[in-house]
Design a protein around this motif. Structure first.
Motif, PDB file in Angstrom:
ATOM      1  N   THR A  66       1.328   5.229 -14.121  1.00 46.99           N
ATOM      2  CA  THR A  66       0.442   6.012 -14.336  1.00 46.99           C
ATOM      3  C   THR A  66      -0.836   5.809 -13.221  1.00 46.99           C
ATOM      4  OG1 THR A  66      -0.782   4.115 -15.710  1.00 46.99           O
ATOM      5  CG2 THR A  66       0.737   5.855 -16.869  1.00 46.99           C
ATOM      6  N   ASP A  67      -1.662   6.588 -13.216  1.00 48.56           N
ATOM      7  CA  ASP A  67      -2.837   6.536 -12.447  1.00 48.56           C
ATOM      8  C   ASP A  67      -3.631   5.294 -12.653  1.00 48.56           C
ATOM      9  OD1 ASP A  67      -1.948   8.932 -11.104  1.00 48.56           O
ATOM     10  OD2 ASP A  67      -3.763  10.110 -12.444  1.00 48.56           O
ATOM     11  N   SER A  68      -3.891   4.703 -13.828  1.00 47.47           N
ATOM     12  CA  SER A  68      -4.416   3.556 -14.153  1.00 47.47           C
ATOM     13  C   SER A  68      -3.814   2.329 -13.475  1.00 47.47           C
ATOM     14  CB  SER A  68      -4.782   3.574 -15.726  1.00 47.47           C
ATOM     15  OG  SER A  68      -5.512   4.582 -16.303  1.00 47.47           O
ATOM     16  N   GLU A  69      -2.458   2.546 -13.726  1.00 49.38           N
ATOM     17  CA  GLU A  69      -1.833   1.352 -13.002  1.00 49.38           C
ATOM     18  C   GLU A  69      -1.657   1.299 -11.585  1.00 49.38           C
ATOM     19  OE1 GLU A  69       2.051   0.668 -16.341  1.00 49.38           O
ATOM     20  OE2 GLU A  69       2.044   2.411 -14.933  1.00 49.38           O
ATOM     21  N   MET A  70      -1.648   2.604 -11.157  1.00 46.55           N
ATOM     22  CA  MET A  70      -1.771   2.799  -9.536  1.00 46.55           C
ATOM     23  C   MET A  70      -2.981   2.326  -9.041  1.00 46.55           C
ATOM     24  SD  MET A  70       1.175   3.401  -8.259  1.00 46.55           S
ATOM     25  CE  MET A  70       0.664   3.949  -6.693  1.00 46.55           C
ATOM     26  N   ILE A  71      -4.013   2.575  -9.715  1.00 45.47           N
ATOM     27  CA  ILE A  71      -5.302   1.987  -9.070  1.00 45.47           C
ATOM     28  C   ILE A  71      -5.635   0.633  -9.343  1.00 45.47           C
ATOM     29  CG2 ILE A  71      -7.925   1.961  -9.746  1.00 45.47           C
ATOM     30  CD1 ILE A  71      -7.762   5.090 -10.031  1.00 45.47           C
ATOM     31  N   ILE A 121      -0.301  -0.893   2.719  1.00 47.81           N
ATOM     32  CA  ILE A 121       0.342  -0.532   1.195  1.00 47.81           C
ATOM     33  C   ILE A 121       1.866  -1.355   1.193  1.00 47.81           C
ATOM     34  CG2 ILE A 121       1.345   1.449  -0.094  1.00 47.81           C
ATOM     35  CD1 ILE A 121      -0.520   3.280   1.253  1.00 47.81           C
ATOM     36  N   LYS A 122       2.409  -1.570   2.216  1.00 43.71           N
ATOM     37  CA  LYS A 122       3.561  -2.326   2.061  1.00 43.71           C
ATOM     38  C   LYS A 122       3.221  -3.743   1.581  1.00 43.71           C
ATOM     39  CE  LYS A 122       8.111  -2.819   3.234  1.00 43.71           C
ATOM     40  NZ  LYS A 122       9.181  -2.114   2.795  1.00 43.71           N
ATOM     41  N   ASP A 123       2.351  -4.318   2.051  1.00 45.03           N
ATOM     42  CA  ASP A 123       1.873  -5.841   1.655  1.00 45.03           C
ATOM     43  C   ASP A 123       1.694  -5.664   0.015  1.00 45.03           C
ATOM     44  OD1 ASP A 123       2.123  -6.590   4.146  1.00 45.03           O
ATOM     45  OD2 ASP A 123       0.119  -6.538   4.804  1.00 45.03           O
ATOM     46  N   ILE A 124       1.077  -4.659  -0.402  1.00 42.11           N
ATOM     47  CA  ILE A 124       0.591  -4.527  -1.663  1.00 42.11           C
ATOM     48  C   ILE A 124       2.005  -4.110  -2.556  1.00 42.11           C
ATOM     49  CG2 ILE A 124      -0.335  -3.185  -3.559  1.00 42.11           C
ATOM     50  CD1 ILE A 124      -2.395  -2.424  -1.327  1.00 42.11           C
ATOM     51  N   PRO A 153      -3.698  -1.725  -6.089  1.00 47.25           N
ATOM     52  CA  PRO A 153      -4.369  -1.868  -4.776  1.00 47.25           C
ATOM     53  C   PRO A 153      -5.544  -2.356  -4.844  1.00 47.25           C
ATOM     54  CG  PRO A 153      -4.433   0.283  -5.511  1.00 47.25           C
ATOM     55  CD  PRO A 153      -3.513  -0.022  -6.326  1.00 47.25           C
ATOM     56  N   VAL A 154      -6.347  -2.225  -6.044  1.00 46.78           N
ATOM     57  CA  VAL A 154      -7.568  -2.742  -6.088  1.00 46.78           C
ATOM     58  C   VAL A 154      -7.364  -4.400  -6.243  1.00 46.78           C
ATOM     59  CG1 VAL A 154      -9.874  -3.061  -7.156  1.00 46.78           C
ATOM     60  CG2 VAL A 154      -8.976  -0.781  -6.739  1.00 46.78           C
ATOM     61  N   TRP A 155      -6.379  -4.777  -7.062  1.00 43.45           N
ATOM     62  CA  TRP A 155      -6.366  -6.080  -7.312  1.00 43.45           C
ATOM     63  C   TRP A 155      -5.782  -6.906  -6.352  1.00 43.45           C
ATOM     64  CZ3 TRP A 155      -7.373  -9.819 -10.718  1.00 43.45           C
ATOM     65  CH2 TRP A 155      -6.676 -10.993 -10.447  1.00 43.45           C
ATOM     66  N   CYS A 156      -4.679  -6.227  -5.556  1.00 40.79           N
ATOM     67  CA  CYS A 156      -4.267  -7.073  -4.415  1.00 40.79           C
ATOM     68  C   CYS A 156      -5.163  -7.191  -3.005  1.00 40.79           C
ATOM     69  CB  CYS A 156      -2.799  -6.271  -3.975  1.00 40.79           C
ATOM     70  SG  CYS A 156      -1.537  -6.259  -5.007  1.00 40.79           S
ATOM     71  N   THR A 157      -6.179  -6.213  -3.009  1.00 35.44           N
ATOM     72  CA  THR A 157      -6.966  -6.310  -2.063  1.00 35.44           C
ATOM     73  C   THR A 157      -8.117  -7.340  -2.383  1.00 35.44           C
ATOM     74  OG1 THR A 157      -6.760  -3.750  -1.480  1.00 35.44           O
ATOM     75  CG2 THR A 157      -8.915  -5.049  -0.862  1.00 35.44           C
TER      76      THR A 157
END
Length: 283
Positions: free
Chosen positions: A35-40, A55-58, A43-47
């Motif tokens: 879902t969009d919620s999961e996709m947001i 994006i590859k690292d994420i 990246p925010v958490w990994c950053t």
């Protein structure tokens, strides 16, 4: 948003995204694996946690360490395509976390080069939207981030422009509404026409250093204190560019560049308040 939020776990961030910021709407066609919620959240958490550069690292981090949390993780190419569709939703998500009601805000801009200057003529990815711009550090080719922060270093507003846009021209986009505020900036925001316009339309007072070619003016003690605290917005830019990964040349599309920018700003906004700043008042 009135109160700042900090996150301690990826589940906390997901709950914030899913319950408070994004409206669930039915789409057309086959639904995405995530879902969009999961996709947001990803990246925010990994950053914020890992300061992931690409994006590859994420993707690799989630695939290895959070496979149970995201059991339907798609293949890498599908993950990248979904990331490139997230920019409007990421912008809304970040908009909801801005401290727009702050009475005192510090404004400035910083360059976001998309490549080295020597490669600007051969750069093709952002050729249609990027531009050359100059500041005290020299020439840069790319974009410019304009932002305001409050006394605690939290973002209040932001916008992106090509690098050749003057700082003062973005004030109407950064300062909205009729809330009484004091906007503290450098000499680039001291144009009398723009200051009068902001005061008339937005009921906000712009406090800035006089330009070197302007006549010197006397200031009050509170104005001196605020002008001395103005570098805190530069500290925010330093954290975004040197501790996170705001500046990059890895993306291969304009959407990729802005996805990188829009995932770094919420990651900074929701981190622990280790970058909180205080105004020091000397007698």
């Amino acid at each position: 948003m009135q109160n700042p939020i900090t996150i301690h776990d990826i589940t906390d961030l997901y709950v914030i995204v899913d319950d408070h910021f994004l409206k669930k709407t039915g789409g057309v066609g086959r639904p995405s694996a995530l879902t969009d919620s999961e996709m947001i959240t990803i990246p925010v958490w990994c950053t914020a946690l890992l300061r992931s550069k690409t994006i590859k690292d994420i993707y690799e981090f989630i695939r290895i360490y959070h496979c149970n949390d995201f059991s339907s993780l798609p293949d890498y190419s599908s993950f990248v395509r979904h990331c490139n569709r997230l920019n409007p939703i990421l912008a809304k998500f970040l908009q909801g976390s801005l401290q727009t009601d702050s009475k005192i805000q510090f404004v400035d801009s910083t360059m976001l080069p998309v490549c080295r200057d020597v490669r600007a003529n051969s750069h093709k990815v952002a050729k249609e939207v990027a531009a050359f711009g100059k500041n005290h550090q020299g020439w840069h080719y790319g974009f410019k981030l304009h932002a305001t922060v409050n006394e605690n270093g939290q973002l209040c507003s932001f916008c992106f422009t090509p690098a050749n846009i003057h700082d003062a021209q973005t004030l109407p986009f950064l300062i909205r509404g009729r809330l009484k505020r004091i906007i503290v900036g450098d000499g680039g925001y001291n144009a009398s026409v723009m200051r009068k316009r902001i005061y008339k339309e937005n009921n906000s007072f712009v406090l800035a250093y006089p330009h070197p070619k302007q006549k010197k003016k006397l200031i009050n003690y509170w104005q001196k204190i605020l002008l001395r605290a103005r570098p805190k917005v530069e500290c925010v830019f330093d954290y975004l560019k040197n501790h996170l990964c705001l500046v990059t040349s890895f993306p291969r599309s304009v959407n990729g560049y802005f996805f990188n920018y829009l995932r770094n700003l919420p990651a900074y906004q929701f981190k622990e308040p280790e970058r909180s700043l205080k105004i020091i008042i000397d007698p």
